[in-house]
Design an enzyme around this catalytic site. Structure first.
Site, PDB file in Angstrom:
ATOM      1  N   ASP A  13       0.806  -1.224   0.000  1.00  0.00           N
ATOM      2  CA  ASP A  13       0.000   0.000   0.000  1.00  0.00           C
ATOM      3  C   ASP A  13       0.838   1.273   0.000  1.00  0.00           C
ATOM      4  OD1 ASP A  13      -2.236  -1.649   0.095  1.00  0.00           O
ATOM      5  OD2 ASP A  13      -2.254  -1.651   2.280  1.00  0.00           O
ATOM      6  N   LYS A  16       1.795   2.204  -5.155  1.00  0.00           N
ATOM      7  CA  LYS A  16       2.344   1.674  -6.418  1.00  0.00           C
ATOM      8  C   LYS A  16       1.439   2.009  -7.610  1.00  0.00           C
ATOM      9  CE  LYS A  16       2.311  -2.371  -4.358  1.00  0.00           C
ATOM     10  NZ  LYS A  16       2.105  -1.988  -2.950  1.00  0.00           N
ATOM     11  N   GLY A  40      -4.563  -4.139  -3.932  1.00  0.00           N
ATOM     12  CA  GLY A  40      -5.562  -3.103  -4.182  1.00  0.00           C
ATOM     13  C   GLY A  40      -4.780  -1.855  -4.524  1.00  0.00           C
ATOM     14  N   HIS A  41      -4.731  -1.518  -5.804  1.00  0.00           N
ATOM     15  CA  HIS A  41      -3.908  -0.406  -6.262  1.00  0.00           C
ATOM     16  C   HIS A  41      -4.809   0.752  -6.677  1.00  0.00           C
ATOM     17  CE1 HIS A  41      -0.303  -3.276  -7.235  1.00  0.00           C
ATOM     18  NE2 HIS A  41      -0.689  -3.305  -5.985  1.00  0.00           N
ATOM     19  N   GLN A 222       1.990  -6.020  -3.254  1.00  0.00           N
ATOM     20  CA  GLN A 222       2.436  -6.155  -1.865  1.00  0.00           C
ATOM     21  C   GLN A 222       3.727  -5.342  -1.665  1.00  0.00           C
ATOM     22  OE1 GLN A 222       1.406  -9.485  -3.483  1.00  0.00           O
ATOM     23  NE2 GLN A 222      -0.477  -8.452  -2.954  1.00  0.00           N
TER      24      GLN A 222
HETATM   25  P1  GDP Z   1      -0.766   0.414  -3.580  1.00  0.00           P
HETATM   26  O1  GDP Z   1      -1.389  -0.852  -3.139  1.00  0.00           O
HETATM   27  O2  GDP Z   1       0.712   0.457  -3.342  1.00  0.00           O
HETATM   28  O3  GDP Z   1      -1.104   0.808  -4.990  1.00  0.00           O
HETATM   29  O4  GDP Z   1      -1.375   1.557  -2.639  1.00  0.00           O
HETATM   30  P2  GDP Z   1      -2.923   1.698  -2.194  1.00  0.00           P
HETATM   31  O5  GDP Z   1      -3.700   2.194  -3.332  1.00  0.00           O
HETATM   32  O6  GDP Z   1      -3.405   0.464  -1.514  1.00  0.00           O
HETATM   33  O7  GDP Z   1      -2.800   2.772  -1.040  1.00  0.00           O
HETATM   34  C1  GDP Z   1      -2.302   4.044  -1.265  1.00  0.00           C
HETATM   35  C2  GDP Z   1      -3.397   5.069  -0.870  1.00  0.00           C
HETATM   36  O8  GDP Z   1      -2.815   6.340  -0.731  1.00  0.00           O
HETATM   37  C3  GDP Z   1      -4.468   5.217  -1.918  1.00  0.00           C
HETATM   38  O9  GDP Z   1      -5.676   5.531  -1.284  1.00  0.00           O
HETATM   39  C4  GDP Z   1      -3.970   6.404  -2.748  1.00  0.00           C
HETATM   40  O10 GDP Z   1      -5.014   7.096  -3.393  1.00  0.00           O
HETATM   41  C5  GDP Z   1      -3.346   7.253  -1.688  1.00  0.00           C
HETATM   42  N1  GDP Z   1      -2.180   8.043  -2.110  1.00  0.00           N
HETATM   43  C6  GDP Z   1      -1.201   7.726  -2.998  1.00  0.00           C
HETATM   44  N2  GDP Z   1      -0.261   8.682  -3.017  1.00  0.00           N
HETATM   45  C7  GDP Z   1      -0.637   9.623  -2.119  1.00  0.00           C
HETATM   46  C8  GDP Z   1      -0.049  10.850  -1.646  1.00  0.00           C
HETATM   47  O11 GDP Z   1       1.034  11.255  -2.048  1.00  0.00           O
HETATM   48  N3  GDP Z   1      -0.738  11.535  -0.687  1.00  0.00           N
HETATM   49  C9  GDP Z   1      -1.925  11.096  -0.186  1.00  0.00           C
HETATM   50  N4  GDP Z   1      -2.514  11.841   0.748  1.00  0.00           N
HETATM   51  N5  GDP Z   1      -2.491   9.949  -0.600  1.00  0.00           N
HETATM   52  C10 GDP Z   1      -1.858   9.222  -1.532  1.00  0.00           C
HETATM   53  P1  IMO Z   2      -0.913  -4.119  -2.312  1.00  0.00           P
HETATM   54  O1  IMO Z   2      -0.434  -4.639  -3.641  1.00  0.00           O
HETATM   55  C1  IMO Z   2      -0.975  -4.622   2.042  1.00  0.00           C
HETATM   56  C2  IMO Z   2      -1.017  -8.737   3.552  1.00  0.00           C
HETATM   57  C3  IMO Z   2      -2.269  -9.229   4.263  1.00  0.00           C
HETATM   58  C4  IMO Z   2      -1.664 -10.230   5.210  1.00  0.00           C
HETATM   59  C5  IMO Z   2      -0.543 -10.864   4.385  1.00  0.00           C
HETATM   60  C6  IMO Z   2      -0.911 -12.170   3.700  1.00  0.00           C
HETATM   61  O2  IMO Z   2      -2.205  -3.392  -2.362  1.00  0.00           O
HETATM   62  O3  IMO Z   2       0.181  -3.342  -1.641  1.00  0.00           O
HETATM   63  P2  IMO Z   2      -2.442 -12.809   1.624  1.00  0.00           P
HETATM   64  O4  IMO Z   2      -3.892 -12.555   1.373  1.00  0.00           O
HETATM   65  O5  IMO Z   2      -1.525 -12.217   0.583  1.00  0.00           O
HETATM   66  O6  IMO Z   2      -2.140 -14.241   1.898  1.00  0.00           O
HETATM   67  O7  IMO Z   2      -2.132 -12.032   3.012  1.00  0.00           O
HETATM   68  O8  IMO Z   2      -0.203  -9.896   3.402  1.00  0.00           O
HETATM   69  N1  IMO Z   2      -1.240  -8.199   2.203  1.00  0.00           N
HETATM   70  C7  IMO Z   2      -1.180  -6.895   1.891  1.00  0.00           C
HETATM   71  N2  IMO Z   2      -1.006  -5.803   2.670  1.00  0.00           N
HETATM   72  N3  IMO Z   2      -1.092  -4.463   0.700  1.00  0.00           N
HETATM   73  C8  IMO Z   2      -1.234  -5.547  -0.097  1.00  0.00           C
HETATM   74  O9  IMO Z   2      -1.214  -5.454  -1.455  1.00  0.00           O
HETATM   75  C9  IMO Z   2      -1.344  -6.825   0.489  1.00  0.00           C
HETATM   76  N4  IMO Z   2      -1.523  -8.078   0.000  1.00  0.00           N
HETATM   77  C10 IMO Z   2      -1.435  -8.899   1.057  1.00  0.00           C
HETATM   78  O10 IMO Z   2      -2.905  -8.179   4.941  1.00  0.00           O
HETATM   79  O11 IMO Z   2      -1.073  -9.579   6.302  1.00  0.00           O
HETATM   80 MG    MG Z   3      -2.917  -1.547  -1.851  1.00  0.00          MG
END
Ligand code: GDP
Ligand code: IMO
Ligand code: MG
Length: 423
Positions: A13, A16, A40-41, A222
């Site tokens: 998270d 990416k 979840g991107h 991840q």
């Molecule tokens: P990913 O899994 O690495 O793609 O990241 P996620 O989407 O799960 O989580 C990142 C969260 O932070 C999302 O809700 C984005 O919209 C938000 N986000 C990304 N970059 C920024 C930033 O620079 N500032 C803020 N406030 N939010 C951001």
């Molecule tokens: P993105 O790509 C954050 C965590 C789960 C759990 C562990 C194992 O959005 O960054 P799994 O379902 O993969 O067997 O769970 O890994 N986990 C993540 N945490 N971002 C993710 O993906 C994750 N994908 C798995 O919460 O601790």
């Molecule tokens: Mg994510």
């Protein structure tokens, strides 16, 4: 010939999806190489927000080929839902998305096994996303998996049933009494749906594109601290989230890898169970969660929040061969008086700066350096020359500690809130 990799350096998270979208116009191909719908991107642009799970984040710019590689595990039901939602938003994936024949399929019974495994672990549960990731990769490694390419063969149904029956026996031995006829019907229906996509020998397609001078951006899922070999085992996911995973998950040779973009938040979060040395249980942790909207994109779970951990980051940079750092969510710290950075761990009275075998030790205490906050709203800035002095000092401090340049700074969730410093 160029294959660059973008991957998370923390516990996922990091942002990416947002940055892959920003960098996509510089590439011809965007490819996912591991993980599955546990990811979840999130992407935001033109006032709209999208969350992608199995589909690469390169689909919103124009002209790129997007590939789901052999290292990915795919749930046909979730894939169909995701693709159909995108179609409703006007994105027709069939023109731009290709999927590897060798990607393994997540079956309904994999999801049930994921839940049963977690239940059996009780208090020691991993806190998985419940998407069947672990059981699917387990079947892959134990040579019991089903691959997307198998759906094209006449004996697919028999193969599926054999795998399902094996899972049912396992579930029964765990005291479960599985009922999934509706899920199974949906799954089989979704298999037909996915077969209408371009199912390819992706290793050949990618290598031929490279040979013809095209460039590829690999999108990690991840993060390094969730890597099955180098993460906080056993509280990890079941794939190699690191640069080497891009080679195995796409069939590109290590000597084809160019830049490695390592992405991290200006602080740190984790979702699910497992150790987290810099976790904050106080008001500051809550403040970071509120300001950063730190709730899971897939499960909606609260993300645990804490200060940046440079011991873990240095380790991640080493394992991945990071050439360029990307710092996200800097704006979340805009209003803090002080910012802390963990520069070492104290374990049983001894200071350690190399990431240790176990971070589960009760006696582990983070050693912090405190830096002054910048107390400035950065969310509308367009150029690094506008950055406040104390933020510039934070960047300088991190670059010096990590020995790697910070090439991109993100100051908000929108595509536009991205400052490219040097690339
Ligand atoms: P990913 O899994 O690495 O793609 O990241 P996620 O989407 O799960 O989580 C990142 C969260 O932070 C999302 O809700 C984005 O919209 C938000 N986000 C990304 N970059 C920024 C930033 O620079 N500032 C803020 N406030 N939010 C951001
Ligand atoms: P993105 O790509 C954050 C965590 C789960 C759990 C562990 C194992 O959005 O960054 P799994 O379902 O993969 O067997 O769970 O890994 N986990 C993540 N945490 N971002 C993710 O993906 C994750 N994908 C798995 O919460 O601790
Ligand atoms: Mg994510």
């Amino acid at each position: 010939m160029k294959v660059d990799v973008l991957l998370g350096l923390q516990w996922g998270d990091e942002g990416k999806g947002k940055v892959v979208d920003v960098l996509t116009p510089r590439y011809d191909v965007v490819a996912r190489f591991q993980g599955g719908p546990n990811a979840g991107h999130t992407l935001e642009f033109e006032g709209k927000k999208y969350v992608l799970r199995s589909i690469p984040s390169g689909i919103f710019q124009h002209g790129q080929i997007n590939i789901i590689g052999n290292g990915v595990v795919l749930d046909p039901i979730l894939f169909m839902q995701e693709a159909e939602e995108l179609r409703k938003s006007g994105i027709e994936l069939r023109n731009i998305l290709k999927i590897s024949k060798k990607a393994h399929l997540i079956m309904p019974t994999h999801r049930l096994l994921d839940a049963a495994n977690e239940k059996a672990k009780g208090g020691a549960k991993i806190g998985t996303t419940g998407k069947g990731i672990g059981p699917t990769y387990t079947d892959k490694i134990s040579r019991n998996g089903i691959r997307l390419g198998d759906t094209l063969s006449p004996d697919f149904k028999a193969k599926y049933e054999a795998a399902r029956n094996r899972h049912v026996a396992m579930l029964k031995s765990m005291g479960e009494n599985p009922e999934f006829s509706e899920l199974e019907a949906n799954w089989l229906n979704a298999i037909d749906y996915i077969k209408s996509f371009d199912i390819i020998d992706s290793e050949f397609v990618i290598n031929k594109l490279l040979a013809s001078g095209k460039s590829v951006l690999c999108e990690g899922a991840q993060g390094t601290m969730l890597d099955v070999d180098f993460g906080s085992y056993p509280f990890v996911t079941s794939s190699n989230t690191i640069t080497a995973g891009a080679c195995a998950g796409l069939g590109v040779a290590p000597n084809k890898i160019g830049k490695v973009f390592g992405i991290f938040k200006a602080y740190c979060t984790r979702v699910g169970s497992g150790p987290f040395p810099t976790e904050l249980f106080d008001e500051t942790g809550k403040r970071i969660r509120d300001l950063g909207h730190e709730y899971g994109a897939v499960t909606g779970r609260e993300r645990r929040c804490g200060w940046i951990d440079l011991v873990a980051l240095k380790y991640a940079i080493m394992i991945n061969g990071v050439t360029n750092l990307i710092m996200m969510k800097s704006d979340v710290l805009d209003d803090f008086d002080e910012i802390k950075a963990c520069v070492a761990y104290e374990i049983d009275g001894t200071e350690v700066s190399d990431f240790p075998y176990s971070i589960e030790t009760e006696s582990l205490k983070p050693v912090y350096v405190t830096l002054p906050g910048w107390k400035t709203d950065m969310t509308k800035m367009k150029n690094e020359s506008e950055f406040p002095e104390n933020f510039k000092k934070y960047i300088e401090f991190l670059e010096q500690q990590l020995g790697t340049p910070i090439s991109i700074v993100s100051i908000g969730p929108d595509r536009e809130q991205t400052i490219i410093r040097n690339l």
